[in-house]
Scaffold this motif. Sequence first.
Motif, PDB file in Angstrom:
ATOM      1  N   ARG A  38      41.322  29.703  70.572  1.00 35.59           N
ATOM      2  CA  ARG A  38      42.604  29.566  71.253  1.00 35.59           C
ATOM      3  C   ARG A  38      43.745  30.095  70.358  1.00 35.59           C
ATOM      4  NH1 ARG A  38      42.165  24.050  73.101  1.00 35.59           N
ATOM      5  NH2 ARG A  38      40.868  24.927  74.733  1.00 35.59           N
ATOM      6  N   HIS A  98      37.924  31.286  79.211  1.00 35.36           N
ATOM      7  CA  HIS A  98      37.425  30.205  78.360  1.00 35.36           C
ATOM      8  C   HIS A  98      37.150  30.710  76.941  1.00 35.36           C
ATOM      9  CE1 HIS A  98      36.244  28.538  82.420  1.00 35.36           C
ATOM     10  NE2 HIS A  98      36.988  27.585  81.899  1.00 35.36           N
ATOM     11  N   ARG A 144      40.346  16.007  78.705  1.00 33.07           N
ATOM     12  CA  ARG A 144      40.380  17.208  77.879  1.00 33.07           C
ATOM     13  C   ARG A 144      41.347  17.040  76.713  1.00 33.07           C
ATOM     14  NH1 ARG A 144      36.927  21.397  77.406  1.00 33.07           N
ATOM     15  NH2 ARG A 144      36.543  21.129  79.639  1.00 33.07           N
ATOM     16  N   ASP A 185      37.046  25.706  74.159  1.00 29.84           N
ATOM     17  CA  ASP A 185      36.555  25.083  75.386  1.00 29.84           C
ATOM     18  C   ASP A 185      35.095  24.670  75.248  1.00 29.84           C
ATOM     19  OD1 ASP A 185      38.877  25.313  77.191  1.00 29.84           O
ATOM     20  OD2 ASP A 185      38.584  27.460  76.933  1.00 29.84           O
ATOM     21  N   GLU A 206      35.102  21.463  73.071  1.00 35.27           N
ATOM     22  CA  GLU A 206      35.633  20.297  73.781  1.00 35.27           C
ATOM     23  C   GLU A 206      34.683  19.829  74.874  1.00 35.27           C
ATOM     24  OE1 GLU A 206      40.097  21.954  72.850  1.00 35.27           O
ATOM     25  OE2 GLU A 206      39.396  21.893  74.926  1.00 35.27           O
ATOM     26  N   SER A 207      34.055  20.766  75.564  1.00 31.30           N
ATOM     27  CA  SER A 207      33.088  20.395  76.600  1.00 31.30           C
ATOM     28  C   SER A 207      31.891  19.685  75.972  1.00 31.30           C
ATOM     29  CB  SER A 207      32.615  21.636  77.366  1.00 31.30           C
ATOM     30  OG  SER A 207      33.678  22.222  78.084  1.00 31.30           O
ATOM     31  N   ARG A 242      40.434  17.171  72.657  1.00 27.68           N
ATOM     32  CA  ARG A 242      41.122  17.999  71.673  1.00 27.68           C
ATOM     33  C   ARG A 242      41.545  17.165  70.466  1.00 27.68           C
ATOM     34  NH1 ARG A 242      44.891  22.127  75.365  1.00 27.68           N
ATOM     35  NH2 ARG A 242      43.119  23.129  76.399  1.00 27.68           N
ATOM     36  N   ASN A 269      47.854  19.130  78.554  1.00 27.30           N
ATOM     37  CA  ASN A 269      46.973  19.425  77.425  1.00 27.30           C
ATOM     38  C   ASN A 269      47.131  18.408  76.299  1.00 27.30           C
ATOM     39  OD1 ASN A 269      45.903  21.688  78.656  1.00 27.30           O
ATOM     40  ND2 ASN A 269      47.354  23.100  77.702  1.00 27.30           N
TER      41      ASN A 269
END
Length: 408
Positions: free
Chosen positions: A165, A120, A192, A124, A127-128, A196, A185
Amino acid sequence: MTTDLADRFAAALDPATKSLAVAVSGGGDSMACLDLADDWAKRRGVHLRAVTVDHGLRPEAADEAVHVTRVCAARGIPHAVLHWHWDRRGNLQASARQGRYALIGDWAQDCGIDTVVLGHTTDDIAESFLLRLRRAPGVDGLAAMPSRFERHGVRWVRPLLRASRAELRRHLTARGLGWVEDPSNDDPRYDRARARALRTALEPLGVTTSGLARAATALRDGAEALDWAVSRIAEDHVTVVGGDLLLERLDDLPAELARRLTLRALRVVGGAPPPRQAALTAIHSGLVQAGQHTLAGCLIRQDGAALRIAREPAVVSGLRMDTTEPWDRHWRLQGPHAPQFQIAALGDAVALCPDWRQTGFPRDSLRASPAIWRNEELIAAPLAGLSNGWSAEWTGWRDESAPSGYGN
């Protein structure tokens, strides 16, 4: 090898780690994690394995697992592919996540692996954070995912939470290594992917990925500070009565500390996943005063000015084990152990204990208490006044040291 990235990876791992595994999907994040772990393990003489979970939800997943197998074979890394199947119950994404942890945890224990690495990243975390905003969560709901935690008997570590990323993909490109792009994705049907897209849309407003991650990390620090405070106020606000917890003078505490103390008590007594924050709010708004309620494997009711949290009898009704083993996680019994004896819940056999009312324990608390049985014959019920040479000790609150947050 990017030196700074390798240093950050190494700093996140315990130098005493003896065996390491990497969860690899084939995507850029996990492939970079595999490469960094391989270098780290070789320099320290640590045995490394890789594991991939095929959820059976996308036709491409099998090919991605084969790709990871080939990469691992070329590098001499043992690789296992585990298969998960959805039972069509509950939320798919949550079920897949829980199933993934359970599968990998069991596999790691079977292989003698003490640490599993997850790939992760800062992205991440951001986005979470955005995904969780829709639930109007508390501090824990928005807090960044922890960098390390224990689950299913294994230590899990996320050494790349400070890496982006894009940084990991630059690392792979510089190393001449490839990865597989998961088409979901960019599929707006998935939460998710929408997160993004939203993250990208917010950037012109100055709401950056790193900024969101810093906010979530600050909330994680705040959650840990609140847990620290709960550990210290518990001595003055929690009384252990048998296997029940009496939470006293909750009105003297700030609302968040009262909620967290209640949550910790529920988790210790019930051992179940934490309930939603709305359920705790209902308890503290006085709804529970109308009677006895069940939540997270517990019975909850007012006991004078205190809130009593007891084990729910139905949950332990089928639990049976040898008298030398801990029963329901926290009970330890002492007495004339013999192979023909077992521990099981007292249940309705409380009626066979003539002095149970003199103990002062509520009947339902006694129904969930441990008793000694020989087949269907009741031998002893220490908490219900039928000792016959047996005693029972509940060590739950004394043993409890984990944080009281609403989940990882």
